[in-house]
Design an enzyme around this catalytic site. Structure first.
Site, PDB file in Angstrom:
ATOM      1  N   LYS A 198      54.832  32.035  35.530  1.00 42.50           N
ATOM      2  CA  LYS A 198      55.528  31.446  36.770  1.00 42.50           C
ATOM      3  C   LYS A 198      54.673  31.467  37.971  1.00 42.50           C
ATOM      4  O   LYS A 198      54.793  30.606  38.707  1.00 42.50           O
ATOM      5  CB  LYS A 198      56.849  32.178  36.881  1.00 42.50           C
ATOM      6  CG  LYS A 198      56.590  33.798  37.074  1.00 42.50           C
ATOM      7  CD  LYS A 198      56.470  33.989  38.627  1.00 42.50           C
ATOM      8  CE  LYS A 198      56.395  35.825  38.610  1.00 42.50           C
ATOM      9  NZ  LYS A 198      56.312  36.226  40.291  1.00 42.50           N
ATOM     10  N   THR A 255      59.843  31.894  42.792  1.00 42.77           N
ATOM     11  CA  THR A 255      58.571  32.089  43.154  1.00 42.77           C
ATOM     12  C   THR A 255      57.739  30.551  43.511  1.00 42.77           C
ATOM     13  O   THR A 255      56.991  30.618  44.596  1.00 42.77           O
ATOM     14  CB  THR A 255      57.784  32.438  41.747  1.00 42.77           C
ATOM     15  OG1 THR A 255      58.247  33.846  41.420  1.00 42.77           O
ATOM     16  CG2 THR A 255      56.036  32.974  42.491  1.00 42.77           C
TER      17      THR A 255
END
Length: 341
Positions: A198, A255
């Protein structure tokens, strides 16, 4: 025998950065006695005497249960759980210095999200090798965990992954409080891959924002990034459901979309035309995890024959000088295919 859920009262956090300090606060607010080890004595004194970490989380009051020291032996004395809160690429070096001081039965908790350069090992594999402990003593923390929001007490959840469910439950009980809800999972591989990948996808979303692109582009990168990490996970035996949960979609959304994400903001600087050196200077020399992990994850994918085009593009932008616009055009120009192929 490892500690049980009712026994984890004394916890040491090795690392006084934003996430280490925030997780220490989570533990303190859950009623645990926490000692933070800080490399700089002045940071340790700030935490110990003023209950603040002015260097990383200014204006956040830390619980009275938290103290700090710059002496690792003092920090680790009597710890029933040890939280490793250092960057992924420095974990091996740091843990090598601490391994002889670790209590023999302590549960080791990893906050690092990355794949090690060179060895291509996940963080739990590095810990098992250096600390010489079985997999069941290592708990991995993953999920949408932006440090500042958690330090402010905003509601959040996380995944605690361990092959020994009892040890995952022990850390779950030790960290559960009124704003932090941890879930257990036994899929360590999936949780670690989600946490590492991620960061790379967040770089791409930041670059897109820096190029002036909007929500459609961001959503495309997030979902195609999810497909990349799921393919890699499948090759390594991860549970596909993990990527639909907090360690996959949850961490990706947070994120890739928040200005609090170092990876996203770093990518945004690159998208606006800054060089890697200029972006580093603007962030005080702090490298976003994804900048290094894009290389190790790319190497891992190539070794396994897994197609990860966004990860490859991020490596080429960060380390081969490819312009973000060109990388984006090449992604769009790839051969047409079925969505799930």
């Amino acid at each position: 025998m490892a500690a049980t859920a009712t026994e984890v009262q004394r916890v040491t956090v090795l690392g006084a950065g934003s996430w280490g300090t925030a997780f220490a606060k989570v533990l303190g607010d859950a009623g645990r006695d926490v000692t933070i080890w800080a490399r700089r004595p002045e940071v340790a004194a700030d935490i110990r005497d003023r209950h603040r970490n002015s260097s990383y989380l200014p204006d956040i009051d830390l619980p009275e249960r938290i103290t700090a020291t710059a002496d690792p032996a003092e920090a680790l004395d009597g710890a029933q759980a040890v939280v490793l809160a250092v960057p992924s690429q420095t974990l091996r070096t740091n843990l090598s210095e601490w391994s002889g001081l670790l209590p023999s039965d302590a549960i080791l908790v990893s906050l690092a999200k990355g794949v090690e350069l060179g060895t291509l090992k996940r963080m739990s594999e590095v810990i098992a090798e250096i600390a010489r402990v079985p997999d069941g003593r290592i708990v991995v923390v993953s999920g949408p965990n932006l440090a500042k929001e958690i330090a402010l007490g905003q509601p959040a959840a996380a995944v605690l992954a361990c092959t020994d469910h009892d040890n995952a439950k022990a850390i779950q009980q030790a960290s559960f409080n009124q704003y932090f809800r941890p879930y257990t999972n036994t899929d360590v591989v999936g949780c670690e891959l989600g946490g590492a990948c991620k960061n790379v996808i967040a770089l791409s979303c930041g670059m897109a924002a820096g190029l002036g692109l909007g929500a459609n582009t961001a959503a495309t990168l997030i979902t195609r990034g999810l497909a990349e990490m799921a393919r890699l996970g499948a090759k390594l035996g991860a549970d596909p459901l993990t990527f639909a949960g907090l360690a996959g979609v949850g961490d990706l959304v947070a994120t890739c979309s928040s200005p609090l994400s170092r990876n996203r903001t770093f990518g945004e600087r690159l998208g606006r035309g800054e060089t890697l050196e200029q972006a580093l200077a603007a962030t005080g020399g702090q490298v976003a995890e994804g900048v290094k992990s894009c290389t190790s994850i790319r190497e891992l994918s190539l070794s396994l024959g897994v197609d990860m085009p966004i990860t490859d593009a991020m490596h080429r932008v960060c380390h081969e000088g490819v312009d973000p616009r060109r990388a984006g055009a090449e992604l769009l120009g790839r051969s047409q295919k079925h969505e799930w192929s």
